[in-house]
Design a protein around this motif. Structure first.
Motif, PDB file in Angstrom:
ATOM      1  N   GLN A   1       7.623   4.334  -8.389  1.00  0.00           N
ATOM      2  CA  GLN A   1       7.205   3.393  -9.077  1.00  0.00           C
ATOM      3  C   GLN A   1       7.576   2.274  -9.265  1.00  0.00           C
ATOM      4  N   GLY A   2       9.028   2.033  -8.508  1.00  0.00           N
ATOM      5  CA  GLY A   2       8.996   0.802  -7.791  1.00  0.00           C
ATOM      6  C   GLY A   2      10.373   0.412  -8.947  1.00  0.00           C
ATOM      7  N   ILE A   3      11.117   0.803  -9.492  1.00  0.00           N
ATOM      8  CA  ILE A   3      11.398   0.552 -10.866  1.00  0.00           C
ATOM      9  C   ILE A   3      13.058   0.068 -10.375  1.00  0.00           C
TER      10      ILE A   3
ATOM     11  N   ALA B   1       0.856  -1.357  -0.406  1.00  0.00           N
ATOM     12  CA  ALA B   1       0.238  -0.087  -0.407  1.00  0.00           C
ATOM     13  C   ALA B   1       1.341   1.506  -0.022  1.00  0.00           C
ATOM     14  N   ALA B   2       1.784   1.301  -0.839  1.00  0.00           N
ATOM     15  CA  ALA B   2       2.607   2.498  -1.392  1.00  0.00           C
ATOM     16  C   ALA B   2       2.625   2.448  -2.534  1.00  0.00           C
ATOM     17  N   GLN B   3       2.925   3.192  -2.553  1.00  0.00           N
ATOM     18  CA  GLN B   3       4.346   4.179  -4.175  1.00  0.00           C
ATOM     19  C   GLN B   3       5.330   4.581  -3.986  1.00  0.00           C
ATOM     20  N   CYS B   4       5.568   6.338  -3.498  1.00  0.00           N
ATOM     21  CA  CYS B   4       6.501   6.991  -3.090  1.00  0.00           C
ATOM     22  C   CYS B   4       6.629   6.141  -1.443  1.00  0.00           C
ATOM     23  N   GLY B   5       5.558   6.257  -0.844  1.00  0.00           N
ATOM     24  CA  GLY B   5       6.034   6.010   0.352  1.00  0.00           C
ATOM     25  C   GLY B   5       5.732   7.296   1.441  1.00  0.00           C
ATOM     26  N   TYR B   6       5.658   8.617   0.787  1.00  0.00           N
ATOM     27  CA  TYR B   6       6.121   9.732   1.254  1.00  0.00           C
ATOM     28  C   TYR B   6       4.342  10.007   2.348  1.00  0.00           C
ATOM     29  N   CYS B   7       3.746   9.521   2.373  1.00  0.00           N
ATOM     30  CA  CYS B   7       2.125   9.924   2.692  1.00  0.00           C
ATOM     31  C   CYS B   7       2.120   9.095   4.189  1.00  0.00           C
ATOM     32  N   LEU B   8       2.886   7.588   3.928  1.00  0.00           N
ATOM     33  CA  LEU B   8       2.704   6.360   4.846  1.00  0.00           C
ATOM     34  C   LEU B   8       2.573   6.560   6.247  1.00  0.00           C
ATOM     35  N   ASN B   9       3.082   7.194   6.967  1.00  0.00           N
ATOM     36  CA  ASN B   9       3.260   7.927   7.929  1.00  0.00           C
ATOM     37  C   ASN B   9       2.867   7.963   8.583  1.00  0.00           C
ATOM     38  N   GLY B  10       1.678   9.063   7.770  1.00  0.00           N
ATOM     39  CA  GLY B  10       0.331   9.416   8.184  1.00  0.00           C
ATOM     40  C   GLY B  10      -0.450   8.574   8.070  1.00  0.00           C
ATOM     41  N   MET B  11      -1.049   7.413   6.797  1.00  0.00           N
ATOM     42  CA  MET B  11      -1.578   6.462   6.981  1.00  0.00           C
ATOM     43  C   MET B  11      -1.157   5.520   7.359  1.00  0.00           C
ATOM     44  N   VAL B  12      -0.488   5.311   7.868  1.00  0.00           N
ATOM     45  CA  VAL B  12      -0.396   3.979   8.715  1.00  0.00           C
ATOM     46  C   VAL B  12      -0.899   4.938  10.381  1.00  0.00           C
ATOM     47  N   MET B  13       0.143   5.725  11.216  1.00  0.00           N
ATOM     48  CA  MET B  13      -0.625   6.736  12.337  1.00  0.00           C
ATOM     49  C   MET B  13      -2.474   6.829  11.876  1.00  0.00           C
ATOM     50  N   ALA B  14      -2.636   6.958  11.278  1.00  0.00           N
ATOM     51  CA  ALA B  14      -4.422   7.663  11.068  1.00  0.00           C
ATOM     52  C   ALA B  14      -5.295   5.821  11.254  1.00  0.00           C
ATOM     53  N   SER B  15      -4.743   5.139   9.985  1.00  0.00           N
ATOM     54  CA  SER B  15      -4.994   3.874  10.777  1.00  0.00           C
ATOM     55  C   SER B  15      -4.892   3.725  12.318  1.00  0.00           C
ATOM     56  N   VAL B  16      -4.090   2.806  13.180  1.00  0.00           N
ATOM     57  CA  VAL B  16      -3.673   2.498  14.228  1.00  0.00           C
ATOM     58  C   VAL B  16      -5.091   2.974  15.155  1.00  0.00           C
ATOM     59  N   SER B  17      -4.752   4.537  14.902  1.00  0.00           N
ATOM     60  CA  SER B  17      -5.512   5.232  15.925  1.00  0.00           C
ATOM     61  C   SER B  17      -7.347   4.457  15.652  1.00  0.00           C
ATOM     62  N   LEU B  18      -7.982   5.060  14.386  1.00  0.00           N
ATOM     63  CA  LEU B  18      -9.128   4.475  13.290  1.00  0.00           C
ATOM     64  C   LEU B  18      -9.125   3.025  14.232  1.00  0.00           C
ATOM     65  N   LEU B  19      -8.646   1.985  13.680  1.00  0.00           N
ATOM     66  CA  LEU B  19      -8.207   0.596  15.011  1.00  0.00           C
ATOM     67  C   LEU B  19      -8.823   1.084  16.354  1.00  0.00           C
ATOM     68  N   ASN B  20      -8.270   1.018  17.115  1.00  0.00           N
ATOM     69  CA  ASN B  20      -8.056   1.582  18.577  1.00  0.00           C
ATOM     70  C   ASN B  20      -9.840   1.816  18.394  1.00  0.00           C
TER      71      ASN B  20
END
Lengths: 154, 736
Positions: free
Chosen positions: B79-81, A97-116
């Motif tokens: 992009q996973g290159i 569930a990532a491409q560049c992954g830059y937003c991933l931190n927030g996505m994971v933290m928001a998901s943990v909070s949601l599931l809590n």
């Protein structure tokens, strides 16, 4: 300059900085954590999210002086004592569930909070729970899948 | 700190790979099987990237522990290159995936592959690695054959070991400290796709496990001992001049200020801590005065203005006499518009630089480290061999954004503050208001049809600014250059060809004409994912849908009768099957669109399912489907992820996005004033890829975007009978 003792990832960390320094800059610049990211500094995108007393909160506008003895958990603090990934972290890897992954931190933290707060959210509740978090690569559909799968396993 | 030496042996030591030694496995039956995987001779063209790097060791080196290090000049943009390249190398060399390391983009180390752009990384970089690895395999077998005194066909070749009977040599032992310096020449014996273990499979990326625990990944995460922080105060508007600045009170107001740098209209400040730099920039903004510039055109009148400033049209394609066909048949026309869009990286640009008195080291998330180096060398009037650039990922950029400008900011300041790593981080507002946007466009389509509903002639007229002002040896391509003392104005127009990319429909129309009307528009622009294709396909495929209606034909069938390419027909037919199962309620509609990216690479057919309730002011995108054909698939999950993301991003453009401006200010300055999709707007997505392992591998990063806009517009029409010609498709345009 004032001193602050912050409770971060189970440790008390001492920081000397100006009272108006936002928590994000304390975490990244003083404590050298990589999880929380600078995205906007305006509390609009969620990239900087951490858990403050269990709830996902943006850290980019939150002054250090306002934190008192709140318990702060960052992405780095989600693993258990044995180093095992949190079910949400595992699910993000599993669903890629990532491409560049830059937003991933927030996505994971928001998901943990949601599931809590709601261990079995439906699709609508997931979307509402993630509403503050932006992803430009547009991996949202994978993130929704990851949250559903984490909800099943935790 | 020294530049990495280009002598390869030295380099391998410098990079610090620890020799762990792989267990020497004795050969077994299974490995014999792998060794005998069918191979075929590749006699086609070698990728353009190999022109400057034709030797095996430019792409591939064997480490001391026998593992393999691959060099690619491309950068990881999300992009996973890196994984795709790893798969291709492991495949050709029969290695495990963790026996392959991939080193991306570093000047003096990796090949110069220009920009990471245009869905070109797989066909160029990954394919160069394929041919280099296959050549290496052949050479390793020849050397092992003589060292083991055994015929090649009796050797096993697996997991980095070449064996005969009970003897085994790893790659490093075979090479005995040398590297394979031979030329890659045809025929190249590549593995036949029927024997693939990794290529075409959905293999997980290696970097996501690191991302979920907050490891150092991005340029924003790099920290160096003694690193200092900096901000650059941008001018009040594009062309305003600094008239006064009060630096005196700064240190009293903000702690930790180390240096301020004012060079013409370039104002930088360096501090000990990062937030001090934020505050210092704010102080300088409040204590400086700038001239105000000529206003932008009125936004309401933008498209008329752009037409008024366009040059005489260039005829790009002219096949048959379209005017004659228009005179003889029933003719239709429509005009479409697309506003300026932002790249909108979630992480604003960041650059780090350190001048050690001799070499200027730069860490950047630029898409093209070599071209950027030449631009920065020109700004600083330095020999570019004295500049060492390391490419490090940033947030997904989707084209040329501000990454290079931030690196140049850091470079300018590092020269002024030598011996320290200077880190420049852009603010969200600077990112939104100073990045080079994807240009506004106008697309006018005219077509004639005969009585059987066949299109007899087509004419596309496109009004467009340039679609690439990427950094190159002209320093004016970098923003900073325009604001230094002795500013260098931007005079060149970059790559204009992107503007009419895909403006010539892929359909087999007997007569066709394409005219490009270039303008030099008011806003800063450069490459945005898919360049002109998105706007052009929005127009062509919206118009095709309208013509299908006039011809009273099903939109899928209407496209198919105008195509004579089986792969194109296959993606459309598959899409039709997928859509057939969807339940469409009152107030809902499904629309579709097709394109072949650049008319000569990968195919995508996209359908959208929307729900429209004009009375309630509601427009909901429920689902997007895509069927894609990128030839040979390298990583099934990677390409699927790219297609999904491309569709959702293009849907956000289509339904929401538009850069606003007023007076001399860009007013789309953050995520409130330039909203993009949030979770409540995300459609369900379904992607089906048609694999062609026998065909060349095309990149897929941009392919699903162009048809998405038109598919949504066509779905809106199906749902409520209203066609929107002017992007974005906001509910107000339907309700009114």
């Amino acid at each position: 300059m004032p001193h602050y003792n912050l409770r971060i990832n189970g440790l008390v960390r001492e920081v000397e900085t100006d009272a108006d320094t936002p928590l994000l800059y304390v975490l990244r610049d003083y404590l050298e954590l990589n999880g929380p990211k600078f995205g906007c500094g305006l509390s609009q995108c969620g990239a900087c999210m951490v858990l403050i007393d269990g709830e996902a909160s943006t850290s980019c506008m939150r002054p250090i002086s306002s934190l008192g003895d709140a318990e702060i958990i960052t992405l780095e603090g989600l693993r258990d004592k044995n180093g095992n990934l949190h079910p949400v972290q595992k699910a993000f890897v599993q669903e890629q569930a990532a491409q560049c992954g830059y937003c991933l931190n927030g996505m994971v933290m928001a998901s943990v909070s949601l599931l809590n707060q709601n261990p079995a959210p439906n699709e609508q509740e997931i979307r509402e729970g993630m509403q503050l978090n932006l992803c430009r690569c547009s991996t949202h559909s994978r993130i929704i899948k990851a949250i559903k799968s984490a909800a099943k396993t935790q | 700190m020294e530049l990495p030496k280009t002598t390869r042996r030295k380099f391998l030591r410098n990079i610090g790979f620890i020799s762990v030694g792989f267990p020497l496995l004795s050969s077994c039956f299974e490995e014999q099987e792998k060794a005998m995987a069918k191979r075929i001779d590749y006699n086609g063209d070698l990728p353009g990237s190999m022109r400057n790097a034709s030797l095996v060791n430019a792409w591939l080196q064997v480490l001391e522990d026998g593992r393999v290090l691959i060099f690619s000049g491309k950068v990881e943009l999300g992009q996973g290159i890196r994984m795709a390249i790893c798969q291709v190398a492991a495949e050709e060399l029969d290695l495990d995936l963790d026996q392959v390391e991939v080193h991306l983009a570093e000047t003096g180390v990796t090949p110069d592959e220009g920009y990471t752009a245009g869905s070109g990384s797989v066909p160029n970089s990954a394919m160069s690695v394929r041919y280099a690895a296959a050549t290496a395999r052949k050479k390793l077998l020849e050397l092992a054959s003589s060292q083991l005194n055994a015929p090649i066909e009796k050797l096993s070749f697996s997991q980095g070991n070449v064996g005969y009977q009970n003897q085994n040599l790893n790659f490093a032992e075979i090479l005995g400290g040398t590297q394979i310096e031979m030329e890659v020449s045809k025929p190249v014996p590549i593995k036949d796709s029927s024997s693939y273990q990794y290529v075409g499979k959905a293999i997980h990326r290696k970097d996501i496990p690191k991302m979920v625990i907050g490891e150092e990944i991005y340029v924003q995460d790099l920290r160096f001992p003694g690193m200092v922080h900096a901000r650059v105060l941008r001018p009040a508007s594009y062309q305003s001049f600094l008239t006064s600045i009060d630096l005196d009170g700064l240190s009293a107001e903000v702690s930790g200020v180390l240096k301020t740098v004012v060079k013409g209209n370039f104002v930088g400040v360096i501090t000990e801590r990062e937030y001090q730099a934020v505050k210092a920039e704010r102080y300088l903004k409040n204590h400086s005065e700038w001239t105000s510039e000529t206003a932008f055109p009125e936004e309401e009148n933008l498209y008329n203005h752009l037409k008024s400033i366009a040059e005489s049209p260039e005829t790009i394609q002219d096949k048959g006499d379209v005017s004659k066909a228009f005179a003889e048949n029933k003719t239709y026309q429509a005009e479409y518009t697309k506003p300026y869009f932002q790249h909108g990286a979630i992480g604003p640009a960041c650059g780090i630089a350190m001048f050690d008195g001799d070499i200027l080291h730069i860490w950047s998330h630029s898409q093209g480290i070599y071209p950027m180096r030449s631009a920065i060398a020109a700004i600083l009037k330095m020999d570019q061999s004295k500049i060492h650039v390391t490419g490090i990922p940033g947030a997904g950029c989707f084209g040329h954004n501000s990454a290079d400008d931030a690196a140049a900011d850091a470079a300018i300041l590092a020269i002024e503050y030598p011996g320290k790593h200077v880190r420049v981080q852009w603010s969200r507002t600077d990112e939104h208001t100073w990045e080079p946007y994807g240009t506004a466009m106008i697309m006018k389509m005219v077509a004639s049809m005969d009585n059987q509903g066949k299109i007899t002639a087509w004419k596309s007229d496109v009004w467009t600014d340039t679609h690439s002002m990427r950094p190159n040896r002209d320093p004016a391509t970098l923003l900073n250059t325009r604001y230094l003392e002795d500013p260098i104005p931007l005079t060149q127009r970059g790559y204009l060809g992107g503007g009419h990319r895909n403006a010539d429909p892929y359909y087999a129309f007997p007569k066709m004409q394409v005219n490009a009307h270039f303008f030099n528009g008011p806003l800063r622009v450069s490459s945005l994912r898919s360049l002109g294709s998105y706007g052009n396909i929005f127009a062509i495929e919206s118009f095709m849908d309208e013509l299908a209606g006039k011809a009273n034909k099903n939109p899928f069938e209407f496209r198919i009768i105008h195509l004579n390419d089986e792969r194109a027909i296959a993606v459309i037919q598959k899409l039709q099957q997928l859509c057939d199962s969807a339940k469409v309620n009152t107030g809902e509609g499904i629309g579709m669109a097709f394109s072949r990216y650049k008319n000569n690479t990968a195919y995508a057919a996209v359908a959208a399912h929307v729900k429209v309730d004009p009375a309630a002011g509601m427009l909901q995108l429920k689902k997007l489907w895509a069927v894609g054909d990128v030839g040979q698939i390298i990583n099934l999950d990677g390409i699927t992820n790219q297609f999904e993301g491309g569709m959702i991003q293009a849907a956000s453009w289509t339904l929401k996005e538009q850069v606003n401006f007023k007076g001399d200010q860009i007013t789309s300055e953050d995520w409130m004033s330039y909203p993009i999709f949030r979770f409540d707007e995300i459609p369900e997505v379904e992607v089906v890829m048609i694999d062609h392992p026998e065909l060349p591998a095309e990149g897929g990063g941009e392919v699903s975007m162009p048809p998405t806009g038109a598919a949504i517009a066509n779905a809106v029409y199906q749902a409520c009978g209203i066609r929107v010609y002017d992007l974005p498709i906001r509910i107000e345009k339907i309700s009114n």
